[in-house]
Design a protein around this motif. Structure first.
Motif, PDB file in Angstrom:
ATOM      1  N   UNK A   1      81.708  -5.792  33.882  1.00 60.03           N
ATOM      2  CA  UNK A   1      82.604  -5.786  32.762  1.00 60.03           C
ATOM      3  C   UNK A   1      83.686  -7.000  33.277  1.00 60.03           C
ATOM      4  N   UNK A   2      83.852  -7.512  34.430  1.00 59.97           N
ATOM      5  CA  UNK A   2      84.670  -8.766  34.537  1.00 59.97           C
ATOM      6  C   UNK A   2      84.153  -9.955  33.808  1.00 59.97           C
ATOM      7  N   UNK A   3      82.811 -10.278  33.514  1.00 56.56           N
ATOM      8  CA  UNK A   3      82.243 -11.317  32.916  1.00 56.56           C
ATOM      9  C   UNK A   3      81.595 -10.749  31.351  1.00 56.56           C
ATOM     10  N   UNK A   4      81.891  -9.322  31.020  1.00 54.13           N
ATOM     11  CA  UNK A   4      81.662  -9.131  29.830  1.00 54.13           C
ATOM     12  C   UNK A   4      81.568  -9.909  28.586  1.00 54.13           C
ATOM     13  N   UNK A   5      82.726 -10.781  28.329  1.00 56.22           N
ATOM     14  CA  UNK A   5      82.988 -11.460  27.204  1.00 56.22           C
ATOM     15  C   UNK A   5      81.708 -12.719  27.390  1.00 56.22           C
ATOM     16  N   UNK A   6      81.501 -13.186  28.438  1.00 56.50           N
ATOM     17  CA  UNK A   6      80.524 -14.113  28.595  1.00 56.50           C
ATOM     18  C   UNK A   6      79.140 -13.733  28.488  1.00 56.50           C
ATOM     19  N   UNK A   7      78.691 -12.493  28.754  1.00 55.26           N
ATOM     20  CA  UNK A   7      77.299 -11.871  28.510  1.00 55.26           C
ATOM     21  C   UNK A   7      77.367 -11.243  27.171  1.00 55.26           C
ATOM     22  N   UNK A   8      78.181 -10.349  26.867  1.00 58.82           N
ATOM     23  CA  UNK A   8      78.214  -9.603  25.408  1.00 58.82           C
ATOM     24  C   UNK A   8      78.988 -10.660  24.492  1.00 58.82           C
ATOM     25  N   UNK A   9      78.315 -11.695  24.093  1.00 61.02           N
ATOM     26  CA  UNK A   9      78.874 -12.831  23.179  1.00 61.02           C
ATOM     27  C   UNK A   9      79.313 -12.266  21.892  1.00 61.02           C
ATOM     28  N   UNK A  10      79.792 -12.887  21.077  1.00 58.58           N
ATOM     29  CA  UNK A  10      79.803 -12.796  19.607  1.00 58.58           C
ATOM     30  C   UNK A  10      78.417 -12.471  18.898  1.00 58.58           C
ATOM     31  N   UNK A  11      77.861 -13.273  19.518  1.00 57.10           N
ATOM     32  CA  UNK A  11      76.206 -13.399  18.836  1.00 57.10           C
ATOM     33  C   UNK A  11      75.684 -12.130  19.195  1.00 57.10           C
ATOM     34  N   UNK A  12      75.734 -11.584  20.269  1.00 58.68           N
ATOM     35  CA  UNK A  12      75.175 -10.397  20.829  1.00 58.68           C
ATOM     36  C   UNK A  12      75.886  -9.277  20.242  1.00 58.68           C
TER      37      UNK A  12
END
Length: 144
Positions: A86-97
Motif C-alpha cells: 500500500x505504501x508503494x502502491x503508486x509505483x507498482x500500480x502505475x497509470x499504465x497498469x
C-alpha cells in the motif's frame, strides 16, 4: 493454386477474428478447462477491477501474493506485506497498469496454466499459496 491460397488465407483470417470475439461463456469454458472452475476467477477479476478503478489501495494490497517482487524506480524490490504494498502502491500500480485493468473485459482475458493475464501482461493473477489446501486467488505479478 493461387485462388486456393487466397481462399485459405481468407478462411484463416475469418477464423482468427472469430476466435478473438469471445463471450463470457467462452471465457468460463476456457477457465473451467484450465483450472476446473471459473467463478473464483470471475469474482476475483470483478473485485480487482473495482478496487484498482477506485484506487482502493488496501483492497488491492489484500489481493497480492506475498512476498511480492516489483520494480520500483528501476530497482527490484521485495514487498513483504500488504502495508508495504500500500505504501508503494503508486509505483507498482502505475497509470499504465491501472489503465490495463480498468479497460480489461472479462471475456477477453488471457489464461494459461500460469494463471490469468490482464492487458499485455501488466498484471497476472492465479491461485497461489504454500500448499494446495491453502491456495487462494492472488495477484502474482505486476509489470509496467
Amino acid at each position: 493454386m493461387k485462388k486456393l491460397l487466397i481462399a485459405s488465407l481468407a478462411a484463416m483470417i475469418a477464423l482468427s477474428g472469430a476466435a478473438l470475439a469471445q463471450t463470457a461463456a467462452d471465457m468460463n469454458k476456457n477457465l473451467d478447462g484450465l483450472f476446473g472452475e471459473h467463478q473464483a476467477y470471475a469474482d476475483f477479476f470483478a473485485k480487482l477491477k473495482t478496487a484498482v478503478g477506485s484506487d482502493d489501495k488496501a483492497t488491492v494490497a489484500g489481493l497480492v501474493s506475498y512476498p511480492f517482487s516489483a520494480r520500483i524506480n528501476g530497482k527490484a524490490v521485495k514487498i513483504k506485506d500488504a502495508k508495504h504494498f500500500a505504501a508503494d502502491y503508486d509505483q507498482v500500480i502505475t497509470a499504465k497498469v491501472k489503465d490495463a485493468v480498468v479497460k480489461q473485459k472479462y471475456e477477453t482475458l488471457f489464461a494459461n496454466a500460469q494463471g490469468v493475464m490482464i492487458g499485455d501482461g501488466e498484471l497476472w493473477f492465479a491461485k497461489a499459496g504454500k500448499d494446495v489446501k491453502h491456495m487462494t486467488m492472488q495477484i502474482t505479478a505486476v509489470n509496467d
